[in-house]
Design a protein around this motif. Structure first.
Motif, PDB file in Angstrom:
ATOM      1  N   LEU A 121       0.529  17.844 -19.843  1.00  0.00           N
ATOM      2  CA  LEU A 121      -0.346  17.366 -18.803  1.00  0.00           C
ATOM      3  C   LEU A 121      -1.379  16.188 -18.756  1.00  0.00           C
ATOM      4  O   LEU A 121      -1.674  15.525 -18.163  1.00  0.00           O
ATOM      5  CB  LEU A 121      -1.047  18.433 -17.934  1.00  0.00           C
ATOM      6  N   LEU A 122      -1.734  16.362 -20.147  1.00  0.00           N
ATOM      7  CA  LEU A 122      -2.728  15.363 -20.462  1.00  0.00           C
ATOM      8  C   LEU A 122      -2.239  14.051 -20.928  1.00  0.00           C
ATOM      9  O   LEU A 122      -2.632  12.874 -20.512  1.00  0.00           O
ATOM     10  CB  LEU A 122      -3.681  15.841 -21.888  1.00  0.00           C
ATOM     11  N   ALA A 123      -1.153  14.017 -21.533  1.00  0.00           N
ATOM     12  CA  ALA A 123      -0.593  12.758 -21.999  1.00  0.00           C
ATOM     13  C   ALA A 123      -0.040  11.703 -20.899  1.00  0.00           C
ATOM     14  O   ALA A 123      -0.343  10.701 -21.009  1.00  0.00           O
ATOM     15  CB  ALA A 123       0.707  12.915 -22.871  1.00  0.00           C
ATOM     16  N   PRO A 124       0.315  12.201 -19.886  1.00  0.00           N
ATOM     17  CA  PRO A 124       0.841  11.384 -18.670  1.00  0.00           C
ATOM     18  C   PRO A 124      -0.421  10.604 -18.103  1.00  0.00           C
ATOM     19  O   PRO A 124      -0.622   9.672 -17.731  1.00  0.00           O
ATOM     20  CB  PRO A 124       1.499  12.469 -17.717  1.00  0.00           C
ATOM     21  N   VAL A 171       4.132  -2.380 -14.940  1.00  0.00           N
ATOM     22  CA  VAL A 171       3.667  -0.796 -15.176  1.00  0.00           C
ATOM     23  C   VAL A 171       4.810  -0.162 -15.562  1.00  0.00           C
ATOM     24  O   VAL A 171       5.011   0.828 -16.494  1.00  0.00           O
ATOM     25  CB  VAL A 171       3.045  -0.398 -13.688  1.00  0.00           C
ATOM     26  N   ALA A 172       6.182  -0.717 -15.106  1.00  0.00           N
ATOM     27  CA  ALA A 172       7.149   0.214 -15.541  1.00  0.00           C
ATOM     28  C   ALA A 172       7.524  -0.176 -16.967  1.00  0.00           C
ATOM     29  O   ALA A 172       7.858   0.768 -17.779  1.00  0.00           O
ATOM     30  CB  ALA A 172       8.715  -0.228 -14.484  1.00  0.00           C
ATOM     31  N   LEU A 173       7.530  -1.449 -17.378  1.00  0.00           N
ATOM     32  CA  LEU A 173       7.856  -1.958 -18.964  1.00  0.00           C
ATOM     33  C   LEU A 173       6.691  -1.477 -19.723  1.00  0.00           C
ATOM     34  O   LEU A 173       6.919  -0.776 -20.971  1.00  0.00           O
ATOM     35  CB  LEU A 173       8.046  -3.254 -19.099  1.00  0.00           C
ATOM     36  N   GLY A 174       5.525  -1.395 -19.513  1.00  0.00           N
ATOM     37  CA  GLY A 174       4.431  -0.872 -20.025  1.00  0.00           C
ATOM     38  C   GLY A 174       4.459   0.648 -20.203  1.00  0.00           C
ATOM     39  O   GLY A 174       4.329   1.160 -21.274  1.00  0.00           O
ATOM     40  N   THR A 175       4.990   1.214 -19.336  1.00  0.00           N
ATOM     41  CA  THR A 175       5.409   2.734 -19.283  1.00  0.00           C
ATOM     42  C   THR A 175       6.295   3.108 -20.482  1.00  0.00           C
ATOM     43  O   THR A 175       6.131   3.936 -21.159  1.00  0.00           O
ATOM     44  CB  THR A 175       5.551   3.469 -17.757  1.00  0.00           C
ATOM     45  N   ASP A 176       7.534   2.178 -20.501  1.00  0.00           N
ATOM     46  CA  ASP A 176       8.371   2.251 -21.409  1.00  0.00           C
ATOM     47  C   ASP A 176       8.219   2.291 -22.896  1.00  0.00           C
ATOM     48  O   ASP A 176       8.252   3.263 -23.703  1.00  0.00           O
ATOM     49  CB  ASP A 176       9.522   1.441 -21.150  1.00  0.00           C
ATOM     50  N   TYR A 177       7.299   1.273 -23.200  1.00  0.00           N
ATOM     51  CA  TYR A 177       6.546   1.064 -24.447  1.00  0.00           C
ATOM     52  C   TYR A 177       5.780   2.165 -24.887  1.00  0.00           C
ATOM     53  O   TYR A 177       5.613   2.626 -25.948  1.00  0.00           O
ATOM     54  CB  TYR A 177       5.852  -0.203 -24.269  1.00  0.00           C
ATOM     55  N   ILE A 195       6.265   7.753 -11.559  1.00  0.00           N
ATOM     56  CA  ILE A 195       6.074   7.229 -12.824  1.00  0.00           C
ATOM     57  C   ILE A 195       5.634   8.479 -13.578  1.00  0.00           C
ATOM     58  O   ILE A 195       6.019   9.103 -14.685  1.00  0.00           O
ATOM     59  CB  ILE A 195       5.571   6.033 -13.289  1.00  0.00           C
ATOM     60  N   ALA A 196       4.725   9.114 -12.953  1.00  0.00           N
ATOM     61  CA  ALA A 196       3.837  10.352 -13.286  1.00  0.00           C
ATOM     62  C   ALA A 196       4.592  11.488 -13.721  1.00  0.00           C
ATOM     63  O   ALA A 196       4.724  12.257 -14.313  1.00  0.00           O
ATOM     64  CB  ALA A 196       2.613  10.507 -12.529  1.00  0.00           C
ATOM     65  N   LEU A 197       5.489  11.642 -12.605  1.00  0.00           N
ATOM     66  CA  LEU A 197       6.523  12.822 -12.743  1.00  0.00           C
ATOM     67  C   LEU A 197       7.661  12.604 -13.902  1.00  0.00           C
ATOM     68  O   LEU A 197       7.697  13.708 -14.582  1.00  0.00           O
ATOM     69  CB  LEU A 197       7.230  12.962 -11.207  1.00  0.00           C
ATOM     70  N   ILE A 198       8.089  11.536 -13.956  1.00  0.00           N
ATOM     71  CA  ILE A 198       8.877  11.086 -15.023  1.00  0.00           C
ATOM     72  C   ILE A 198       8.233  11.409 -16.637  1.00  0.00           C
ATOM     73  O   ILE A 198       8.696  12.128 -17.352  1.00  0.00           O
ATOM     74  CB  ILE A 198       9.373   9.843 -15.119  1.00  0.00           C
ATOM     75  N   LEU A 199       6.818  11.023 -16.725  1.00  0.00           N
ATOM     76  CA  LEU A 199       6.281  11.181 -17.761  1.00  0.00           C
ATOM     77  C   LEU A 199       5.932  12.743 -18.133  1.00  0.00           C
ATOM     78  O   LEU A 199       6.237  13.154 -19.312  1.00  0.00           O
ATOM     79  CB  LEU A 199       4.791  10.438 -17.713  1.00  0.00           C
ATOM     80  N   SER A 232       0.926  -1.199   0.010  1.00  0.00           N
ATOM     81  CA  SER A 232      -0.126   0.080  -0.022  1.00  0.00           C
ATOM     82  C   SER A 232       0.707   1.221  -0.097  1.00  0.00           C
ATOM     83  O   SER A 232       0.378   2.461  -0.638  1.00  0.00           O
ATOM     84  CB  SER A 232      -0.710  -0.131   1.161  1.00  0.00           C
ATOM     85  N   SER A 233       2.037   1.304   0.539  1.00  0.00           N
ATOM     86  CA  SER A 233       2.829   2.472   0.513  1.00  0.00           C
ATOM     87  C   SER A 233       3.713   2.503  -0.888  1.00  0.00           C
ATOM     88  O   SER A 233       4.093   3.682  -1.231  1.00  0.00           O
ATOM     89  CB  SER A 233       3.831   2.325   1.684  1.00  0.00           C
ATOM     90  N   ALA A 234       4.076   1.418  -1.221  1.00  0.00           N
ATOM     91  CA  ALA A 234       4.949   1.321  -2.462  1.00  0.00           C
ATOM     92  C   ALA A 234       4.293   1.594  -3.610  1.00  0.00           C
ATOM     93  O   ALA A 234       4.835   2.299  -4.579  1.00  0.00           O
ATOM     94  CB  ALA A 234       5.782  -0.098  -2.646  1.00  0.00           C
ATOM     95  N   LEU A 235       2.944   1.322  -3.839  1.00  0.00           N
ATOM     96  CA  LEU A 235       2.091   1.517  -5.031  1.00  0.00           C
ATOM     97  C   LEU A 235       2.074   2.898  -5.286  1.00  0.00           C
ATOM     98  O   LEU A 235       2.232   3.530  -6.385  1.00  0.00           O
ATOM     99  CB  LEU A 235       0.901   0.721  -5.140  1.00  0.00           C
ATOM    100  N   PRO A 236       1.524   3.883  -4.478  1.00  0.00           N
ATOM    101  CA  PRO A 236       1.436   5.116  -4.623  1.00  0.00           C
ATOM    102  C   PRO A 236       2.596   5.928  -4.796  1.00  0.00           C
ATOM    103  O   PRO A 236       2.859   6.948  -5.749  1.00  0.00           O
ATOM    104  CB  PRO A 236       0.599   5.828  -3.454  1.00  0.00           C
TER     105      PRO A 236
END
Length: 219
Positions: A46-49, A93-99, A35-39, A25-29
């Protein structure tokens, strides 16, 4: 003796379950926020992330749901592994974000060319689909080999399915479809600058093809 051992191990199992739940519960948020900040920094939008995070969130939920249906209901197992949501989130989530970053960045680049946003999305998918699909298939095949280890069936199935969904469905279908619907609004609040069409060379003329990414036809 067996009942005494079971009674003693029950508090340990409860404590382990509680500590694992707190960690998840603490690691997911925290991971989602990073990830949102990197995007936000990479895509400068603002909309694409938001669109990309929704896509990977759908992939995460679909993978976890499929694993629960298979192992808990179809195979009548007690339940899924306690650490499976965290493992799925970190890998899928990490790999899907890369793609998604690859396809979204190419869509933004193609949107800067003359033509319709749908044509830009089509060109972006055509250019990035081989690389994304190949990477997803190779990585999914690597995770599938984990099924040969006893006790790793859930992890192997979930990671393999999650990578395939992220690469072949979300990155190449869902995200491009949303980008085609949103058009240039995907780059909000910035607007991609449309580069002017290069002048026609003498003896040649550009066809009225709506896809300016194709080579010009000789007159």
């Amino acid at each position: 003796m067996a009942s005494a051992i079971a009674a003693l191990s029950r508090p340990v199992a409860i404590s382990r379950h509680a500590s694992t739940s707190r960690g998840v519960s603490s690691a997911l948020p925290t991971t989602a926020g990073l990830i949102a900040l990197i995007l936000l920094l990479l895509l400068r939008s603002l909309l694409a992330p938001v669109v990309l995070m929704l896509a990977v969130g759908l992939g995460f939920a679909a993978t976890l749901g499929a694993a629960t249906l298979l192992f808990q209901h179809a195979l009548d197992r007690p339940g899924v592994n306690l650490t499976l949501p965290l493992v799925l989130f970190l890998f899928v989530v990490a790999l899907g974000t890369d793609y998604n970053i690859l396809i979204a960045d190419r869509i933004r680049e193609e949107t800067g060319r003359p033509g319709s946003p749908r044509g830009a999305v089509a060109r972006a998918v055509r250019h990035t689909a081989p690389a994304v699909a190949t990477a997803g298939l190779v990585l999914a095949g690597s995770f599938a080999t984990l099924a040969t280890n006893p006790g790793s069936e859930q992890t192997a199935f979930s990671l393999t399915l999650g990578i395939l969904l992220s690469a072949l469905v979300l990155s190449l279908v869902t995200v491009p479809a949303l980008a085609a619907l949103l058009g240039r609004s995907l780059c909000w609040p910035l607007r991609p600058t449309t580069r002017p069409r290069p002048p026609a060379v003498a003896g040649e003329m550009f066809s009225a093809d709506p896809d300016p990414g194709r080579p010009a036809r000789a007159a």
